[in-house]
Motif scaffolding. Structure first.
Motif, PDB file in Angstrom:
ATOM      1  N   TYR A   1       0.861  -1.050   0.029  1.00 21.71           N
ATOM      2  CA  TYR A   1       0.088   0.112   0.128  1.00 21.71           C
ATOM      3  C   TYR A   1       0.956   1.443  -0.132  1.00 21.71           C
ATOM      4  O   TYR A   1       0.601   2.008  -0.530  1.00 21.71           O
ATOM      5  N   ALA A   2       1.966   0.995   0.742  1.00 20.57           N
ATOM      6  CA  ALA A   2       2.853   2.444   0.901  1.00 20.57           C
ATOM      7  C   ALA A   2       3.388   2.618  -0.352  1.00 20.57           C
ATOM      8  O   ALA A   2       3.794   3.792  -0.851  1.00 20.57           O
TER       9      ALA A   2
ATOM     10  N   GLU B   1       6.068   9.369   3.139  1.00 21.99           N
ATOM     11  CA  GLU B   1       5.238   9.639   4.068  1.00 21.99           C
ATOM     12  C   GLU B   1       4.477   8.591   4.505  1.00 21.99           C
ATOM     13  O   GLU B   1       3.916   8.569   5.654  1.00 21.99           O
ATOM     14  N   LEU B   2       3.924   7.593   3.667  1.00 22.24           N
ATOM     15  CA  LEU B   2       2.968   6.751   3.925  1.00 22.24           C
ATOM     16  C   LEU B   2       3.578   5.497   4.790  1.00 22.24           C
ATOM     17  O   LEU B   2       3.204   5.001   5.551  1.00 22.24           O
ATOM     18  N   GLU B   3       4.982   5.395   4.712  1.00 25.40           N
ATOM     19  CA  GLU B   3       5.617   4.243   5.322  1.00 25.40           C
ATOM     20  C   GLU B   3       5.962   4.971   6.804  1.00 25.40           C
ATOM     21  O   GLU B   3       5.822   4.121   7.712  1.00 25.40           O
ATOM     22  N   ALA B   4       6.232   6.290   6.847  1.00 26.28           N
ATOM     23  CA  ALA B   4       6.191   6.838   8.354  1.00 26.28           C
ATOM     24  C   ALA B   4       4.801   6.656   8.897  1.00 26.28           C
ATOM     25  O   ALA B   4       5.016   6.364  10.340  1.00 26.28           O
TER      26      ALA B   4
ATOM     27  N   LYS C   1       4.558   3.080  10.301  1.00 23.32           N
ATOM     28  CA  LYS C   1       5.316   2.712  11.291  1.00 23.32           C
ATOM     29  C   LYS C   1       4.952   3.296  12.344  1.00 23.32           C
ATOM     30  O   LYS C   1       5.222   2.643  13.385  1.00 23.32           O
ATOM     31  N   ALA C   2       4.593   4.607  12.561  1.00 27.35           N
ATOM     32  CA  ALA C   2       3.967   5.076  13.617  1.00 27.35           C
ATOM     33  C   ALA C   2       2.761   4.658  14.177  1.00 27.35           C
ATOM     34  O   ALA C   2       2.207   5.219  15.320  1.00 27.35           O
TER      35      ALA C   2
ATOM     36  N   LEU D   1      -0.057   5.132  12.645  1.00 23.60           N
ATOM     37  CA  LEU D   1      -1.246   6.015  12.360  1.00 23.60           C
ATOM     38  C   LEU D   1      -2.095   5.648  11.124  1.00 23.60           C
ATOM     39  O   LEU D   1      -3.076   5.976  10.747  1.00 23.60           O
ATOM     40  N   ARG D   2      -1.698   4.512  10.397  1.00 23.40           N
ATOM     41  CA  ARG D   2      -2.218   4.106   9.207  1.00 23.40           C
ATOM     42  C   ARG D   2      -2.079   2.610   9.270  1.00 23.40           C
ATOM     43  O   ARG D   2      -0.838   2.147   9.527  1.00 23.40           O
ATOM     44  N   THR D   3      -2.859   1.803   8.635  1.00 25.61           N
ATOM     45  CA  THR D   3      -2.842   0.273   8.328  1.00 25.61           C
ATOM     46  C   THR D   3      -3.777  -0.012   7.131  1.00 25.61           C
ATOM     47  O   THR D   3      -4.838   0.422   7.072  1.00 25.61           O
ATOM     48  N   SER D   4      -3.114  -0.924   6.557  1.00 23.19           N
ATOM     49  CA  SER D   4      -4.012  -1.343   5.690  1.00 23.19           C
ATOM     50  C   SER D   4      -4.672  -3.043   5.723  1.00 23.19           C
ATOM     51  O   SER D   4      -5.566  -3.446   4.906  1.00 23.19           O
TER      52      SER D   4
END
Length: 375
Positions: free
Chosen positions: A301-302, A350-353, A356-357, A359-362
């Motif tokens: 996704y990232a 940006e998406l990977e960060a 990793k934090a 803040l987002r998951t698929s």
């Protein structure tokens, strides 16, 4: 060749903007999925048989799809409703559709797939030839190039039918209309419509050219483009000062195709379904359940930013590398060596960060954590 029979492979080189190529796309046989071999079975193949098998796998992975995602099915439902309600007589202008969306979402693939299905259904219902004995061609597909004017547009239509492209715009139009009527064409798919009259032309000029198409050709027009509505072509003109825009806006249904999003549970489930569907189609010796949908979900996704074309390019190139290197599966180490399009790579960090934090998951909430398969 020392008595060895040549192997041509299943590459299919054609242009869908010409009738012979379009017919090949519409009626060409479905590809046969190469057999799924284990590593031991691959090792047992004779060298030439292994080369043939790998060649078949490579062309197979390069041509996966179209995949019936929710976005594609919703778009095709809208197109079906529009086209099949456009049974107006020739004295009435048929409403058009404008599919306007960002690049890399599979717009052209989705619309051509619809055209292919409609073409086949019409031939199945009405026969391969018309009552006059001409070939029935229910749908045509053309793609425009930079700064196309009316004459160039008419020439592209004539070129599709294999007609001469000499003469002025009116002569070409008459020639094309005769072909439409004799071959019972009902739908024009016009791709890259943003090239009409140049990317910097004003919206009134574009509206005039599209209005011309609707007035001249008794068909349903399906336009596909990028950033067309940003010119105000569907929103402006209702004050009465720009009647060309008002008329075009009233006659045109706007459609779009969205990227995959993972902001909510439904979006994450749809992403997982897509990856599971693709995973089943891959032909790699060390493929395993969850290779994409579990272990590479966030990663893919990232790197694709949810854009279908970017995702498929990544997976196709990854499979090619996995086959040629003998790795025979997809994982992050291998995929990190695969290049992707510039737009996807620009948004990747940006998406990977965010992932990793946390803040987002698929991955849907019901999915277990990643369990990476050991090498």
């Amino acid at each position: 060749m020392d008595g060895v029979e040549p192997f041509e492979g299943d590459d299919r080189q054609y242009s869908p903007t010409r009738l012979p190529g379009w017919l090949q796309e519409v009626f060409g046989p479905d590809r046969v999925r190469p057999p799924q071999y284990t590593r031991a079975q691959l090792a047992d193949l004779a060298p030439r048989d292994l080369r043939v098998h790998n060649d078949c796998r490579e062309v197979w992975h390069a041509n996966i799809g179209p995949i019936e995602t929710p976005q594609l099915l919703a778009l095709q439902d809208d197109l079906t409703e529009l086209v099949e309600s456009n049974r107006h007589d020739g004295d009435k202008t048929k409403p058009a559709a404008l599919l306007d969306a960002y690049p890399g979402l599979g717009k052209s693939t989705a619309v051509r797939d619809y055209g292919r299905k409609f073409f086949r259904e019409q031939v199945k219902l009405r026969g391969e030839t018309t009552p006059s004995g001409d070939r029935r061609v229910p749908v045509i597909y053309i793609a425009l190039s930079g700064n196309t004017q009316i004459r160039g547009l008419n020439a592209a239509i004539c070129r599709f039918y294999g007609l001469p492209v000499t003469g002025d715009a009116d002569t070409l139009a008459e020639r094309a209309v005769d072909a439409v009527l004799s071959m019972k064409t009902a739908v024009f798919i016009i791709d890259d419509i943003h090239f009409l009259a140049g990317s910097n032309s004003n919206s009134v000029r574009m509206a005039n050219q599209l209005k011309y198409l609707a007035n001249v050709f008794p068909v349903t027009l399906i336009y596909v483009g990028v950033g067309v509505q940003q010119r105000g072509i569907l929103r402006e003109g209702f004050s009465g000062r720009q009647t060309e825009l008002a008329q075009f806006g009233l006659r045109t249904t706007p459609l779009t195709l969205l990227p995959f999003q993972v902001e909510d549970e439904l979006g994450r489930q749809q992403w997982q379904t897509l990856l599971k569907t693709i995973e089943k189609m891959l032909v790699l010796a060390d493929k395993y359940p969850g290779m994409l949908a579990r272990d590479l979900s966030d990663y893919l996704y990232a790197r694709s930013t949810g854009h279908f074309a970017s995702l498929m390019a990544l997976i196709n190139r990854g499979c090619l590398r996995a086959i040629r290197s003998g790795h025979e599966r997809l994982d992050e180490d291998l995929m990190n060596r695969v290049k992707n399009d510039a737009a996807a790579e620009e948004s990747r960090k940006e998406l990977e960060a965010e992932i990793k934090a946390g803040l987002r998951t698929s991955r849907p909430a019901s999915d277990p954590p990643n369990r990476r398969k050991s090498a």
